[in-house]
Write a protein that holds these residues in place. Structure first.
Motif, mmCIF file in Angstrom:
data_model
loop_
_atom_site.group_PDB
_atom_site.id
_atom_site.type_symbol
_atom_site.label_atom_id
_atom_site.label_comp_id
_atom_site.label_asym_id
_atom_site.label_seq_id
_atom_site.Cartn_x
_atom_site.Cartn_y
_atom_site.Cartn_z
ATOM 1 N N TYR A 1 38.416 16.404 -126.422
ATOM 2 C CA TYR A 1 38.704 15.646 -127.637
ATOM 3 C C TYR A 1 40.131 15.928 -128.117
ATOM 4 O O TYR A 1 40.839 15.017 -128.544
ATOM 5 C CB TYR A 1 37.687 15.977 -128.734
ATOM 6 C CG TYR A 1 37.916 15.193 -129.992
ATOM 7 C CD1 TYR A 1 37.541 13.849 -130.070
ATOM 8 C CD2 TYR A 1 38.535 15.755 -131.094
ATOM 9 C CE1 TYR A 1 37.778 13.108 -131.219
ATOM 10 C CE2 TYR A 1 38.770 15.028 -132.244
ATOM 11 C CZ TYR A 1 38.382 13.709 -132.301
ATOM 12 O OH TYR A 1 38.614 12.981 -133.436
ATOM 13 N N GLN A 2 40.564 17.192 -128.042
ATOM 14 C CA GLN A 2 41.923 17.540 -128.464
ATOM 15 C C GLN A 2 42.959 16.802 -127.614
ATOM 16 O O GLN A 2 43.943 16.286 -128.140
ATOM 17 C CB GLN A 2 42.157 19.050 -128.363
ATOM 18 C CG GLN A 2 43.524 19.488 -128.838
ATOM 19 C CD GLN A 2 43.714 19.323 -130.330
ATOM 20 O OE1 GLN A 2 42.936 19.843 -131.109
ATOM 21 N NE2 GLN A 2 44.753 18.615 -130.739
ATOM 22 N N VAL B 1 43.040 13.125 -128.801
ATOM 23 C CA VAL B 1 43.724 12.975 -130.090
ATOM 24 C C VAL B 1 45.234 13.175 -129.921
ATOM 25 O O VAL B 1 46.032 12.442 -130.506
ATOM 26 C CB VAL B 1 43.122 13.949 -131.133
ATOM 27 C CG1 VAL B 1 43.931 13.972 -132.404
ATOM 28 C CG2 VAL B 1 41.686 13.563 -131.438
ATOM 29 N N ILE C 1 42.015 19.445 -133.395
ATOM 30 C CA ILE C 1 40.675 18.957 -133.088
ATOM 31 C C ILE C 1 40.303 17.863 -134.082
ATOM 32 O O ILE C 1 40.771 16.758 -133.965
ATOM 33 C CB ILE C 1 39.645 20.089 -132.977
ATOM 34 C CG1 ILE C 1 40.136 21.132 -131.944
ATOM 35 C CG2 ILE C 1 38.286 19.541 -132.569
ATOM 36 C CD1 ILE C 1 39.257 22.319 -131.763
ATOM 37 N N ASP C 2 39.451 18.159 -135.064
ATOM 38 C CA ASP C 2 39.047 17.093 -135.996
ATOM 39 C C ASP C 2 39.716 17.224 -137.360
ATOM 40 O O ASP C 2 39.373 16.523 -138.296
ATOM 41 C CB ASP C 2 37.528 17.042 -136.141
ATOM 42 C CG ASP C 2 36.955 18.309 -136.733
ATOM 43 O OD1 ASP C 2 37.675 19.325 -136.778
ATOM 44 O OD2 ASP C 2 35.787 18.292 -137.135
ATOM 45 N N ASP C 3 40.680 18.125 -137.490
ATOM 46 C CA ASP C 3 41.466 18.242 -138.721
ATOM 47 C C ASP C 3 42.781 17.511 -138.521
ATOM 48 O O ASP C 3 43.516 17.792 -137.576
ATOM 49 C CB ASP C 3 41.753 19.707 -139.068
ATOM 50 C CG ASP C 3 40.549 20.425 -139.642
ATOM 51 O OD1 ASP C 3 39.625 19.735 -140.105
ATOM 52 O OD2 ASP C 3 40.539 21.657 -139.637
ATOM 53 N N MET D 1 38.091 4.685 -134.109
ATOM 54 C CA MET D 1 37.686 5.998 -134.590
ATOM 55 C C MET D 1 37.127 5.829 -135.997
ATOM 56 O O MET D 1 37.369 4.822 -136.657
ATOM 57 C CB MET D 1 38.882 6.958 -134.601
ATOM 58 C CG MET D 1 39.461 7.223 -133.232
ATOM 59 S SD MET D 1 40.931 8.244 -133.299
ATOM 60 C CE MET D 1 40.197 9.847 -133.596
#
Length: 109
Positions: free
Chosen positions: A12-13, A16, A32-34, A61
């Motif tokens: 995922y990283q 992104v 990551i998700d931040d 997304m």
């Protein structure tokens, strides 16, 4: 992670980083998700946000609205406090260290 998906975070990283490559380091930071969209000048911020939202929309997304904050002068990012002066340690995370008493170095004979 269930079912042995041990590399899902790294995958995922990479995704992104690829999607947000142009603004990363200039107007955006991602871990990551931040995600944080930042701007040097206040009048530039709407344009930087527009670019972020465009990438999100083009790649279908989704954002969690309860975790989003817009137009703030300071906030938390990956456990650190980010504001116009730079990045500082989160006071909540270092409270135990700050509350430690100095060791008694005086020894009696």
């Amino acid at each position: 992670m269930p079912f042995g998906l041990k590399n899902a975070g790294a995958t995922y990283q990479r995704l992104v980083n690829k999607l947000f490559k142009p603004p990363i380091g200039r107007s955006m930071e991602v871990y990551i998700d931040d995600m944080i969209t930042k701007s040097q000048m206040t009048n530039q911020h709407p344009e930087d946000l527009c670019q972020t939202f465009q990438v999100i929309k083009e790649n279908q997304m989704r954002l969690n609205p309860t975790k989003c904050a817009f137009g703030v002068a300071a906030g938390k990012f990956v456990g650190f406090m980010v504001h116009e002066r730079g990045i500082e340690a989160n006071p909540e995370k270092i409270k135990a260290i700050m509350d430690l008493e100095s060791p008694n170095t005086f020894q009696q004979a």
